[in-house]
Design an enzyme around this catalytic site. Structure first.
Site, PDB file in Angstrom:
ATOM      1  CG  ASP A   1      -1.409   0.935   1.476  1.00 50.28           C
ATOM      2  OD1 ASP A   1      -2.092   1.920   0.693  1.00 50.28           O
ATOM      3  OD2 ASP A   1      -1.203   1.337   1.946  1.00 50.28           O
TER       4      ASP A   1
ATOM      5  CG  ASP B   1      -4.148  -0.775   3.030  1.00 50.42           C
ATOM      6  OD1 ASP B   1      -4.347  -1.295   1.826  1.00 50.42           O
ATOM      7  OD2 ASP B   1      -3.402  -0.132   3.748  1.00 50.42           O
TER       8      ASP B   1
ATOM      9  CG  ASP C   1      -1.773   2.099   6.855  1.00 49.66           C
ATOM     10  OD1 ASP C   1      -1.558   3.068   7.327  1.00 49.66           O
ATOM     11  OD2 ASP C   1      -1.643   1.931   5.115  1.00 49.66           O
TER      12      ASP C   1
END
Length: 519
Positions: free
Chosen positions: A229, A418, A414
Site C-alpha cells: 500500500d 487494506d 496499514d
C-alpha cells in the site's frame, strides 16, 4: 504426533478467533447518526435511520451512513477507505461514504443506503470473504503424521512376527522390533520442528516483527511478489512543505509566514504542515473560513486569502495548479503572491527496502487509492516495479488475486481499506504502530516499528527458519534411517536406539535454538 496435532489445533483456533474479531473490533467504536427532523436534531443508531432521511455531520465527526451532500461544503479524510492522502473536497450533490471523517464545516447528508449496506459493512464482508478464499497451508510434518505412525507400527509388527516364521527365535525378533519402534519415535521432529518455528517467532519479536503462527513463516519464505500500500506504509501519511513559489512581491519566508498567520485558525492537515514549516508568528485577529475552499483574513486595509486553486478561481482569478503534489495558494487583496507545495513524505527506509527486495529477486508492486500522478511520483522515487492507483478496496483485492495467480504474494498495508487485501494475500503484513484494528487483525505478521525495511527482515527470518527446520528434518530422518537399518540387522542395541531417539532430538533442538540466539 498426538501432542503436535493438539498444539496445531489450538494454534488454528487462536488464529481463527483473531480473524473473527474483526467485526467486534469495529463494533467497539460506537457510531450515532444525528438525524434532522421537523423538531430539530435527534440522535439515532444508524440501523434505525431510514433511507431518504437527512443526517447532520459536524466537523470532526465520522460519517455514519452512505449518502449525498444536500447542504454544506467541507473536506473529508478518506484515508481509511481509499488510502488517499489528500482530504477530499465535497459540496452539494457529492457522494460521501460511511467511515469518512469530516474535517471542517457542517454537512447535511441525505441517506442513500441502509447501515447494513454501508461501505463499512461491505468492507467487513469483503475481509471475511477474502479470508475464506485464502489458501491454507499445512506444514510438512502435519501431512507426514497421517502416514508415518501407521507405517512404522506396521513395519515393527512385520519385523516382530514375519522373520520368526522362517528362522524362529521369536524373542530376538520382538526385541529388534522394540528397538525399531524406539528408534523410529518421532520426538526429534515433534519437538525440534515446532521449536524451530517458535525460535523464528521469538527472533522476530525481538526485532518488532510479530508472527501469528509458524505456518506464515513457511508461506512468506515461498513468496514471489511483494505488494505495498502507499499511504502509511511506504509514506508517513503526514504532509510536509516541499516547494515554495512566489510571484516576486514577497520572499519565500514571508509567503510562508503570511500563510501560517492565516492557517493557524485551521485544523486541516495541510494547515498544520504550513504552520510547522514557518517561523514562529501570531495569527491574524479576524479569520473566516469558507469550508472546502480556504480561509480569509483581514488586516487593517488588506485581505489575505489562503486556499486551493478552486478557491482562487471562485474569487475570480485563474490559477494553474500543480499536479504532482497539493498546492495552497496565497493572495493579498486582488494580487496572487505565490504557491506552497506539500506532499506526503516517503519513509526514510522505503527506497532501501524496495531495492533490497529487488536484489533478492522479488517483484514489487504498489496498490493505492491515491491519485495516479501522486502514486506514479512515489513509485518512481522508491523504485517500485509496478504501480496501480485510484483503487477502491474491492479493486485492491482483485489485483491481489491476479498477482496471486502467478505465484505466492505478500501484501503490506496499514489501513482499514487494506484489510480485505491483507486477508486475501497468501501472507499479510501490517504496520502495527499506525495500522487500523481491522488491518492488524486481518494480517498474519505485524510490523511494530512501521518500517518498510522490516519487510525484508521478516522475509530473511522466514527463509532462515525454513532452512533450520529442513536441516532438522534431514538430520532426524537420516540418523533414524541409519539406526533403523542397524536395528533390523541386529547391529544396534537398545542403547543405540535411545541415542537415535533422544540424542538426535537434542541435536535438533540445539540447531533450532540458533534462531533465538541469532538475534
Amino acid at each position: 504426533m498426538l501432542f503436535y496435532q493438539l498444539g496445531e489445533y489450538f494454534q488454528r483456533r487462536a488464529v481463527h478467533a483473531s480473524r473473527r474479531s474483526i467485526q467486534s473490533l469495529l463494533n467497539m467504536k460506537p457510531t450515532m447518526a444525528r438525524v434532522l427532523g421537523p423538531d430539530g436534531e435527534f440522535e439515532r443508531r444508524p440501523e434505525d435511520v431510514a433511507i431518504g432521511s437527512v443526517i447532520i455531520v459536524r466537523a470532526g465527526e465520522q460519517v455514519p451512513m452512505d449518502g449525498s451532500v444536500v447542504i454544506g461544503s467541507s473536506s473529508l479524510d478518506t484515508a481509511s477507505l481509499t488510502g488517499e492522502s489528500v482530504p477530499r473536497q465535497v459540496g452539494p450533490h457529492d457522494e460521501v461514504l460511511a467511515g469518512m471523517v469530516n474535517l471542517e464545516g457542517r454537512l447535511e447528508v441525505r441517506v442513500k443506503r441502509s447501515a447494513t449496506e454501508s461501505s463499512l459493512q461491505k468492507m467487513i464482508a469483503l475481509v471475511e470473504q477474502a479470508s475464506s478464499n485464502k489458501a491454507k497451508t499445512e506444514q510438512m510434518i502435519t501431512r507426514l503424521a497421517r502416514v508415518y505412525t501407521p507405517i512404522v507400527v506396521v513395519l515393527a509388527a512385520i519385523v516382530a512376527f514375519i522373520p520368526p516364521l522362517f528362522v524362529g527365535n521369536l524373542e530376538e525378533w520382538v526385541y529388534r522390533a522394540l528397538i525399531f519402534l524406539v528408534i523410529s519415535c518421532p520426538c526429534a521432529l515433534v519437538i525440534s520442528i515446532p521449536l524451530g518455528y517458535f525460535g523464528g517467532i521469538g527472533a522476530g519479536s525481538k526485532r518488532g516483527v510479530l508472527v501469528k503462527g509458524g505456518e506464515y513463516l513457511d508461506v512468506l519464505a515461498e513468496v514471489k511478489t511483494v505488494i505495498f500500500d502507499k499511504t502509511g506504509t511506504l509514506t508517513t501519511g503526514r504532509f510536509e512543505v516541499t516547494d515554495v513559489t512566489t510571484s516576486g512581491d514577497v520572499t519565500e519566508a514571508e509567503l510562508l509566514t503570511l500563510a501560517a498567520r492565516v492557517e493557524m485558525a485551521s485544523t486541516h492537515p495541510l494547515a498544520k504542515a504550513i504552520v510547522a514549516k514557518a517561523s514562529k508568528t501570531t495569527a491574524f485577529a479576524n479569520i473566516t473560513e469558507d469550508p472546502g475552499y480556504g480561509l480569509t483574513a483581514t488586516d487593517s486595509t488588506d485581505t489575505i486569502y489562503v486556499g486551493s486553486a478552486r478557491f482562487m478561481r471562485k474569487l475570480g482569478h485563474s490559477i494553474q495548479d500543480e499536479q504532482m503534489g497539493t498546492s495552497v495558494h496565497v493572495m493579498r487583496n486582488d494580487r496572487w503572491l505565490g504557491r506552497i507545495e506539500l506532499m506526503d513524505t516517503v519513509k526514510e527506509d522505503a527506497a532501501a527496502a524496495v531495492a533490497a527486495l529487488k536484489r533478492l529477486g522479488y517483484h514489487t508492486v504498489m496498490l493505492t487509492g491515491d491519485r495516479d500522478e501522486v502514486a506514479t511520483s512515489v513509485g518512481l522515487k522508491i523504485g517500485i516495479d509496478e504501480v496501480k492507483s485510484e483503487l477502491l478496496p474491492h479493486q485492491k483485492v482483485e489485483e491481489v488475486e491476479k498477482l496471486a495467480a502467478r505465484g505466492k504474494v505478500a501484501f503490506v498495508g496499514d489501513g482499514l481499506n487494506d484489510a480485505a487485501a491483507l486477508a486475501r494475500a497468501d501472507v499479510g503484513l501490517v504496520m502495527g504502530g499506525i495500522g487500523s484494528d481491522a488491518a492488524v487483525t486481518a494480517a498474519d505478521l505485524v510490523l511494530m516499528n512501521d518500517a518498510p525495511s522490516d519487510v525484508v527482515a521478516a522475509i530473511e527470518l522466514s527463509q532462515r527458519t525454513k532452512r533450520i527446520v529442513w536441516q532438522n528434518i534431514v538430520l532426524a530422518f537420516g540418523m533414524k534411517a541409519l539406526f533403523l537399518l542397524l536395528g533390523v540387522l541386529g547391529l544396534a542395541s537398545m542403547w543405540e536406539a535411545v541415542f537415535a531417539d533422544v540424542g538426535v532430538a537434542l541435536l535438533a533442538i540445539g540447531n533450532a535454538t540458533r534462531l533465538i540466539r541469532s538475534n
